[in-house]
Write an enzyme that holds these catalytic residues in place. Structure first.
Site, mmCIF file in Angstrom:
data_model
loop_
_atom_site.group_PDB
_atom_site.id
_atom_site.type_symbol
_atom_site.label_atom_id
_atom_site.label_comp_id
_atom_site.label_asym_id
_atom_site.label_seq_id
_atom_site.Cartn_x
_atom_site.Cartn_y
_atom_site.Cartn_z
ATOM 1 N N ARG A 105 59.023 -59.982 14.222
ATOM 2 C CA ARG A 105 58.372 -60.093 12.904
ATOM 3 C C ARG A 105 59.331 -60.719 11.899
ATOM 4 O O ARG A 105 58.929 -61.553 11.086
ATOM 5 C CB ARG A 105 57.908 -58.717 12.428
ATOM 6 N N PHE A 149 46.617 -65.321 24.974
ATOM 7 C CA PHE A 149 47.423 -65.873 23.867
ATOM 8 C C PHE A 149 48.921 -65.672 24.093
ATOM 9 O O PHE A 149 49.640 -65.263 23.177
ATOM 10 C CB PHE A 149 47.078 -65.176 22.533
ATOM 11 N N ILE A 150 49.401 -65.944 25.302
ATOM 12 C CA ILE A 150 50.817 -65.671 25.567
ATOM 13 C C ILE A 150 51.636 -66.954 25.377
ATOM 14 O O ILE A 150 51.535 -67.906 26.166
ATOM 15 C CB ILE A 150 51.015 -65.084 26.995
ATOM 16 N N GLY A 188 48.564 -85.222 -3.050
ATOM 17 C CA GLY A 188 47.251 -85.821 -3.308
ATOM 18 C C GLY A 188 46.613 -86.265 -1.997
ATOM 19 O O GLY A 188 46.717 -85.573 -0.978
ATOM 20 N N GLY A 189 45.991 -87.440 -1.994
ATOM 21 C CA GLY A 189 45.293 -87.948 -0.805
ATOM 22 C C GLY A 189 46.221 -88.104 0.391
ATOM 23 O O GLY A 189 45.806 -87.915 1.543
ATOM 24 N N GLU A 232 52.267 -61.853 16.003
ATOM 25 C CA GLU A 232 53.224 -60.746 15.821
ATOM 26 C C GLU A 232 52.734 -59.723 14.788
ATOM 27 O O GLU A 232 53.520 -59.198 14.008
ATOM 28 C CB GLU A 232 54.612 -61.281 15.425
ATOM 29 N N ARG A 291 56.556 -90.527 -6.835
ATOM 30 C CA ARG A 291 55.168 -90.917 -7.115
ATOM 31 C C ARG A 291 54.935 -90.975 -8.634
ATOM 32 O O ARG A 291 55.083 -89.956 -9.331
ATOM 33 C CB ARG A 291 54.230 -89.887 -6.483
ATOM 34 N N THR A 351 49.097 -59.247 12.367
ATOM 35 C CA THR A 351 48.514 -60.015 11.263
ATOM 36 C C THR A 351 49.013 -59.482 9.912
ATOM 37 O O THR A 351 49.623 -58.407 9.848
ATOM 38 C CB THR A 351 46.974 -59.903 11.285
ATOM 39 N N SER A 352 48.691 -60.216 8.859
ATOM 40 C CA SER A 352 49.102 -59.767 7.518
ATOM 41 C C SER A 352 48.485 -58.416 7.175
ATOM 42 O O SER A 352 49.103 -57.597 6.487
ATOM 43 C CB SER A 352 48.674 -60.800 6.467
HETATM 44 C C1 LIG Z 1 49.303 -69.153 18.877
HETATM 45 C C2 LIG Z 1 49.390 -67.717 19.253
HETATM 46 C C3 LIG Z 1 50.493 -67.240 19.953
HETATM 47 C C4 LIG Z 1 50.563 -65.901 20.340
HETATM 48 N N1 LIG Z 1 51.615 -65.456 21.108
HETATM 49 C C5 LIG Z 1 51.589 -64.202 21.637
HETATM 50 C C6 LIG Z 1 52.572 -63.775 22.590
HETATM 51 O O1 LIG Z 1 53.498 -64.515 22.922
HETATM 52 N N2 LIG Z 1 52.442 -62.539 23.137
HETATM 53 C C7 LIG Z 1 51.439 -61.693 22.809
HETATM 54 O O2 LIG Z 1 51.366 -60.597 23.362
HETATM 55 N N3 LIG Z 1 50.499 -62.056 21.894
HETATM 56 C C8 LIG Z 1 50.546 -63.291 21.311
HETATM 57 N N4 LIG Z 1 49.583 -63.683 20.407
HETATM 58 C C9 LIG Z 1 48.523 -62.745 20.034
HETATM 59 C C10 LIG Z 1 48.611 -62.311 18.580
HETATM 60 O O3 LIG Z 1 49.687 -61.449 18.381
HETATM 61 C C11 LIG Z 1 47.244 -61.716 18.229
HETATM 62 O O4 LIG Z 1 46.351 -62.812 18.130
HETATM 63 C C12 LIG Z 1 47.268 -60.938 16.945
HETATM 64 O O5 LIG Z 1 47.989 -59.754 17.130
HETATM 65 C C13 LIG Z 1 45.855 -60.601 16.451
HETATM 66 O O6 LIG Z 1 45.057 -60.110 17.467
HETATM 67 P P1 LIG Z 1 43.591 -60.708 17.688
HETATM 68 O O7 LIG Z 1 43.718 -62.179 17.752
HETATM 69 O O8 LIG Z 1 42.965 -60.025 18.832
HETATM 70 O O9 LIG Z 1 42.827 -60.359 16.349
HETATM 71 P P2 LIG Z 1 42.136 -58.965 15.987
HETATM 72 O O10 LIG Z 1 43.058 -57.850 16.256
HETATM 73 O O11 LIG Z 1 40.791 -58.921 16.609
HETATM 74 O O12 LIG Z 1 41.962 -59.115 14.425
HETATM 75 C C14 LIG Z 1 40.922 -59.887 13.812
HETATM 76 C C15 LIG Z 1 41.007 -59.682 12.289
HETATM 77 O O13 LIG Z 1 40.806 -58.295 11.999
HETATM 78 C C16 LIG Z 1 41.892 -57.790 11.231
HETATM 79 N N5 LIG Z 1 42.109 -56.375 11.603
HETATM 80 C C17 LIG Z 1 42.225 -55.829 12.833
HETATM 81 N N6 LIG Z 1 42.419 -54.497 12.736
HETATM 82 C C18 LIG Z 1 42.440 -54.203 11.408
HETATM 83 C C19 LIG Z 1 42.600 -52.994 10.641
HETATM 84 N N7 LIG Z 1 42.804 -51.805 11.226
HETATM 85 N N8 LIG Z 1 42.552 -53.074 9.289
HETATM 86 C C20 LIG Z 1 42.361 -54.253 8.661
HETATM 87 N N9 LIG Z 1 42.198 -55.424 9.331
HETATM 88 C C21 LIG Z 1 42.243 -55.396 10.686
HETATM 89 C C22 LIG Z 1 43.078 -58.671 11.600
HETATM 90 O O14 LIG Z 1 44.059 -58.642 10.590
HETATM 91 C C23 LIG Z 1 42.386 -60.023 11.721
HETATM 92 O O15 LIG Z 1 42.242 -60.570 10.444
HETATM 93 C C24 LIG Z 1 49.517 -65.018 19.987
HETATM 94 C C25 LIG Z 1 48.419 -65.499 19.255
HETATM 95 C C26 LIG Z 1 48.337 -66.820 18.902
HETATM 96 C C27 LIG Z 1 47.120 -67.293 18.165
#
Ligand SMILES: Cc1cc2nc3c(=O)[nH]c(=O)nc-3n(C[C@H](O)[C@H](O)[C@H](O)COP(=O)(O)OP(=O)(O)OC[C@H]3O[C@@H](n4cnc5c(N)ncnc54)[C@H](O)[C@@H]3O)c2cc1C
Length: 601
Positions: free
Chosen positions: A307, A200-201, A412-413, A436, A332, A438-439
């Site tokens: 972030r 995912f880079i 809407g549509g 960067e 509209r 997740t939420s």
């Molecule tokens: C389009 C795109 C571009 C990206 N670009 C880059 C990049 O340039 N460089 C780079 O290094 N990475 C990049 N990423 C990677 C991105 O940062 C990761 O996808 C992200 O950090 C989540 O990791 P994961 O996909 O392995 O999900 P996971 O870590 O497996 O998470 C899956 C779910 O579990 C939840 N979760 C995980 N741990 C916990 C916890 N302790 N408590 C509660 N919930 C949790 C997460 O919030 C998520 O909802 C990119 C990803 C995408 C999709």
């Protein structure tokens, strides 16, 4: 096509009347700089940027989305319209806006470049991320930690848009859990070599990549990590253990070989123009970036900056959705009147407007803090930035998604029809809560820091609470009362959760005698996102309230944000007070199941 700067009243008010240029200019340009003159030059730069982005970049956005990433015989590249956008930005000097002057850039503070990032994201989220991750982010990392040779080699070429880079942390088994990464860096004959796989880079198909790798054999977690720069093309023969096909000759430069493989670019529905690549490193030659063993420190700074960048991306996308919805709702007509005159639609529009202005207020504050920290501000400023960063990311992502969802509904549509851009904004917004951090990860960060402050000073719960910024805030009128009610509601929740912690762990825990265990912290972790949502809304109201003190026209929007903060805080307080809903019981079942399966194996 509009000028995205001069024709956006909220952006102009922010620039002209909100930002504290009298603090930023001397820090950035020196004590003797003429503030009015400098600000007028920066305003001109933003006006030129707004013109180009609002016309050229915005015009090509749909095509960038439709064409996606180009895959030709295994080669991954940018589509022509995206390349044209990058070239246009480079020609106008906009790529190097934040780079230091001595390295080919303009040396502008982040508070100025944040406006450009927002406008780019509004026009085309794929172009924004390409600009940010292929140029700005690697340049900032090299400037911060690189040697003089590395700075001379990469920075001017990046500023001109001649080369592009990427930043690689994520691996198939190490996403949110960065410490689980297994890519290694080893030294032989004085050279470093990388082995592993990155997933995912963004912009991974460029000319070099900054890689986070484990350089201390046997180290665990966030220890023993280092950053390296690996060039995509190098002279010489492939290493003996590389698998066939990893090092094909480059067509244009027959003497060079590929140093790591761009295995593929993902097919995805969001930021479709941005190449999201899998990279394979096999005996990849690399040079250290910064001190060996300090990789986590370097990557943390990058992540904190990016972030805020993602929060700004959310803002730009939400702004695009807001303008589209406002325009459509005015045109509209249904049931004899424009749909914006139907109360439910009117309310949605007001909510969207409040979100966008509030997010912008939060971001401007974070950008000002970021500039202060870059110039060596004190610890309390750094702490305020640390407090705001996960909130900017959380609110900027989740509320961008929410805003786009509302815009889609207002259309809407036609909302789901590709001829109108709202469906693209919706798809693009959906990446922001994921990358960067997740939420959920942002929420854990925000709540861990809150806990740290709480355990250090539990008595703060009896006054304004653990956040000094929130505790000190005070506003007049209805808005002030709603703000205070929102803060009290948050404190009520924190008192309840802390009381539970004290009952489980004893008062010694609260006096800082020891760190709470994972089990003791579970109720906080379960509710981390609720607390983060409340915190974000309260900070948004606070930031708008501070603005309203200087810009009285902001008063109505502050009052709406404060009212919303109160309602969100009260809802979350109720939900948190309602118990865990059987979650911990279910987790215990799953844990039992996992351990019994493991013992049978
Ligand atoms: C389009 C795109 C571009 C990206 N670009 C880059 C990049 O340039 N460089 C780079 O290094 N990475 C990049 N990423 C990677 C991105 O940062 C990761 O996808 C992200 O950090 C989540 O990791 P994961 O996909 O392995 O999900 P996971 O870590 O497996 O998470 C899956 C779910 O579990 C939840 N979760 C995980 N741990 C916990 C916890 N302790 N408590 C509660 N919930 C949790 C997460 O919030 C998520 O909802 C990119 C990803 C995408 C999709």
């Amino acid at each position: 096509m509009p000028n995205y700067f001069t024709e956006n009243p909220d952006l102009l008010t922010t620039f002209d009347r909100v930002v504290r240029w009298d603090e930023i200019v001397p820090r950035s340009e020196g004590k003797d700089a003429d503030v009015a003159d400098t600000v007028s030059t920066w305003r001109e730069v933003l006006s030129v940027a707004g013109e180009y982005i609002g016309s050229e970049v915005a015009k090509r956005a749909r095509q960038v989305d439709e064409l996606g990433v180009i895959r030709d015989n295994g080669k991954v590249s940018l589509s022509e319209p995206l390349q044209a956008n990058i070239k246009g930005l480079a020609d106008l000097g906009l790529i190097g806006l934040s780079f230091p002057k001595e390295h080919g850039g303009s040396g502008l503070p982040f508070t100025v470049t944040a406006f450009v990032i927002e406008m780019l994201a509004r026009a085309c989220a794929s172009t924004m991320i390409q600009n940010g991750i292929a140029y700005t982010a690697p340049a900032a990392m090299i400037f911060r930690d690189g040697t003089d040779d590395q700075k001379a080699q990469y920075l001017p070429a990046l500023a001109r848009g001649d080369i592009s880079g990427a930043v690689a942390m994520t691996e198939p088994e190490a996403g949110s859990d960065v410490g689980n990464l297994s890519t290694t860096a080893s030294q032989r004959d004085g050279c470093w070599f990388i082995d592993g796989r990155k997933q995912f880079i963004s912009a991974g198909n460029g000319d070099f990549v900054i890689v986070l790798a484990r350089s201390t054999p046997g180290s665990k977690g966030l220890e023993g990590l280092s950053l390296f720069i690996a060039d995509r093309w190098v002279e010489g023969e492939p290493p003996p253990h590389a698998s066939p096909g990893v090092a094909p000759m480059r067509e244009s430069a027959a003497t060079k070989r590929e140093n790591y493989k761009v295995e593929r670019a993902e097919h995805k529905f969001t930021i479709r123009g941005s190449p999201t690549c899998s990279l394979v490193f096999e005996g990849t030659r690399a040079m250290p970036l910064g001190e060996i063993g300090q990789g986590w420190r370097g990557i943390t700074r990058f992540m904190n900056e990016s972030r805020i960048g993602v929060g700004i991306q959310g803002l730009g996308i939400a702004q695009a959705a807001l303008v589209a919805a406002q325009d459509y709702a005015a045109r509209r007509v249904q049931m004899d009147k424009p749909i914006r005159e139907h109360p439910m639609i009117a309310e949605m529009l007001l909510e969207m407007e409040t979100t966008v202005a509030g997010l912008r207020a939060l971001i401007v504050e974070a950008a000002e803090l970021q500039d202060a920290v870059t110039h060596g501000a004190d610890e309390s400023t750094a702490w305020r930035l640390r407090e705001l960063t996960p909130l900017v990311k959380w609110y900027g992502s989740e509320e961008a998604v929410h805003t786009c969802r509302r815009a889609l509904q207002i259309f809407g549509g036609y909302g789901v029809v590709t001829e109108y851009d709202v469906e693209r904004h919706m798809r693009d917004a959906l990446i922001t809560p994921i990358y960067e951090g997740t939420s959920q990860i942002q929420s854990l960060m925000a709540v861990r820091d809150l806990m740290r402050s709480l355990l250090r000073k539990p008595q703060s719960l009896l006054s304004g609470g653990p956040s000094a910024t929130l505790a000190a805030a005070k506003f007049e009128g209805d808005g002030g009362r709603d703000f205070a009610a929102a803060r009290s509601s948050l404190l009520w929740t924190l008192r309840g959760l802390t009381g539970g912690l004290a009952r489980k762990g004893g008062v010694g825990l609260l006096r800082g005698g020891r760190q709470p265990s994972d089990e003791e912290l579970q109720p906080f972790m379960l509710n981390a996102e609720r607390i983060t949502e409340t915190l974000s809304h309260i900070h948004v109201a606070r930031a708008l309230g501070e603005q309203a003190k200087r810009v009285p026209e902001r008063r109505p929007i502050f009052e709406r944000a404060a009212r919303r903060a109160k309602l969100v805080a009260q809802r979350n307080t109720k939900e948190i007070g309602a118990g865990d809903g059987g979650v911990f019981e279910r987790i215990a079942d799953w844990e039992r199941d996992r351990t019994s399966r493991k013992s049978r194996q």
